[in-house]
Structures are given as C-alpha cells and as structure tokens.
Design a protein around this motif. Structure first.
Motif, PDB file in Angstrom:
ATOM      1  N   ALA A 117      41.535  -6.438  48.697  1.00  0.00           N
ATOM      2  CA  ALA A 117      40.101  -6.229  48.876  1.00  0.00           C
ATOM      3  C   ALA A 117      39.389  -7.564  48.680  1.00  0.00           C
ATOM      4  O   ALA A 117      39.663  -8.276  47.707  1.00  0.00           O
ATOM      5  CB  ALA A 117      39.583  -5.197  47.885  1.00  0.00           C
ATOM      6  N   ALA A 159      29.808  -2.944  46.559  1.00  0.00           N
ATOM      7  CA  ALA A 159      31.052  -2.410  45.994  1.00  0.00           C
ATOM      8  C   ALA A 159      30.796  -1.468  44.836  1.00  0.00           C
ATOM      9  O   ALA A 159      29.903  -1.699  43.997  1.00  0.00           O
ATOM     10  CB  ALA A 159      31.941  -3.562  45.532  1.00  0.00           C
ATOM     11  N   ASP A 217      36.179   0.457  44.104  1.00  0.00           N
ATOM     12  CA  ASP A 217      36.594  -0.452  45.177  1.00  0.00           C
ATOM     13  C   ASP A 217      37.346  -1.654  44.624  1.00  0.00           C
ATOM     14  O   ASP A 217      38.232  -2.205  45.288  1.00  0.00           O
ATOM     15  CB  ASP A 217      35.372  -0.940  45.958  1.00  0.00           C
ATOM     16  CG  ASP A 217      34.684   0.173  46.717  1.00  0.00           C
ATOM     17  OD1 ASP A 217      35.371   1.121  47.140  1.00  0.00           O
ATOM     18  OD2 ASP A 217      33.454   0.106  46.878  1.00  0.00           O
TER      19      ASP A 217
END
Length: 246
Positions: free
Chosen positions: A76, A113, A117
């Motif tokens: 991510a 976010a 996440d």
C-alpha cells in the motif's frame, strides 16, 4: 562332401544373423528419443562414433528460462504532496514495485486512508515532502495530524514500513528531508518495523531529522538538483526492499 558344405552354409548364415543383431544393437544404443522442435514436428538425434551428440541436434534441457516474479506481497502506497513531486515519485515507485513482483496498489493521499488501510498490507510505503514554516518549523503536511486508532494505538506492531521523501539539499541544507523523520516517529510509536534505510553519501547537506544510525530513514529524491538520479534510485531502493521483505 554335402554334409560339410551344409555345415559351412549353416555356419555362415548363423554368423550373418549374429553380426546383424550386433549392428542393430549398436544402432539402438546410439539412438536417442526424438526431441521436440517446433509445433507438431520432431527431430531425431543420433550419436556419432565418438559418443558426442550431432551438431544438428537441439538440446533444450539446459535452455535458460526467464523467471516470472511471484505476486505475493501486497504493498500500500500513501503520500502527501504540495508541488506534486512526491505524487509523481509515488507513481514511479508503484510501477517499479509491480515490475519486481509486488502487488502494489495505486498511490493514494494519506488523508483518504483509514487505519485498516495501513494495517492490511504486507508492506506499507509512505512518501512525504518537507516544508519549512517560519525559520525552523518543518511540516510533513497531512502526516502531521495522522493519529492511530484509539482502540489500538499500536495497530502497526511489526508491520514493515518503508518511507521515502522529496527534498532540496541546496535550498534547505539544514532541514534536508526532515519530513521523513516526522513520519517515522509516528510510525515507530505505532509499533512499525522500519525497512529500506538509505545511504547519505550521494547528497550534500548540513543536517537532517531523517537520519538514523548514520543513514537516512528511507530513500530521498531530490528532483530539483539531481533529477538524473531519480530513476536509478527508485530501482535500487525497490531491489533493496525486495531483499528485506522478499
């Protein structure tokens, strides 16, 4: 006389059979299984007298095969940006990660976010610029107000986190890439594990809050003064991350 002639004839026939069988055995001993060549065609290989394969024979058993990277690590990427330099670097980094077998998501602004996440990936990559407010106050923009969830303040315990920063070593040599240090302080407080530290020897600066044990916390990009090194630095850093988190 007829008996002797008959025996001689029998002996000659028997020897011919033996010689023929021996030749056939030698022929079979020199024969290899057909090797496939092309689609729907085969090519036979016959060993010569010295036992070496004919030069016309194709041997595919040792042909090198290109190793396809396994997509098994989810990455991510979150960033904050002011002049879009950090955003542009995030996308270059995303492409290089994908090319090296990582399952890298599209970069997103950190303000979009949720805590989940950040914790649901295998590797968290964070990018930040450094902005000088006043004479000595450095900001990492949206990372300044990033907080952990109240229910789990160490929600990133053991999570590999890699940080990169964009900076100006000529314009701000006393505060070079300071924003990275601010971001890491927040991640360390949440229990994260730092990966991807970066050498300082290709930069010229006076001081930085992004230093840890003689190295930068992560990769530093200076597109203002060293744009020709950006792509190589990204490639080198991704290769390093691959070694560290594999």
């Amino acid at each position: 006389g007829g008996l002797v002639a008959g025996r001689c004839l029998f002996f000659r026939v028997r020897m011919a059979v033996i010689v023929g069988a021996s030749a056939q055995a030698q022929l079979l001993a020199g024969w290899q299984a057909p090797a496939k060549k092309g689609r729907g065609k085969t090519k036979a290989t016959f060993r010569g007298l010295e036992g070496r394969p004919s030069s016309k024979a194709a041997d595919f058993s040792t042909s090198p095969r290109r190793r396809v990277p396994e997509m098994n690590k989810k990455v991510a990427i979150f960033y904050t940006t002011g002049t879009k330099t950090t955003e542009a670097t995030s996308w270059k980094l995303r492409d290089e990660l994908a090319a090296n077998g990582f399952e890298a998501s599209d970069p997103r602004l950190i303000r979009t976010a949720d805590p989940s996440d950040l914790s649901s990936c295998d590797l968290l990559v964070l990018g930040t610029p450094s902005y000088l407010w006043g004479t000595a106050s450095v900001s990492a923009l949206d990372f300044d107000t990033l907080t952990p969830p109240l229910a789990d303040p160490v929600d990133l315990k053991g999570k590999p986190v890699a940080i990169f920063g964009t900076g100006d070593q000529v314009g701000y040599p006393q505060f070079f890439a300071d924003g990275m240090g601010l971001v890491w302080n927040k991640m360390a407080a949440r229990g994260a594990k730092l990966v991807g530290q970066w050498p300082t020897d290709s930069y010229t600066f006076e001081d930085s809050k992004a230093l840890l044990d003689g190295k930068f916390i992560g990769m530093v990009i200076d597109d203002l003064n060293q744009p020709e090194q950006t792509d190589e630095r990204i490639q080198t850093w991704v290769a390093q991350l691959k070694e560290e988190v594999g």
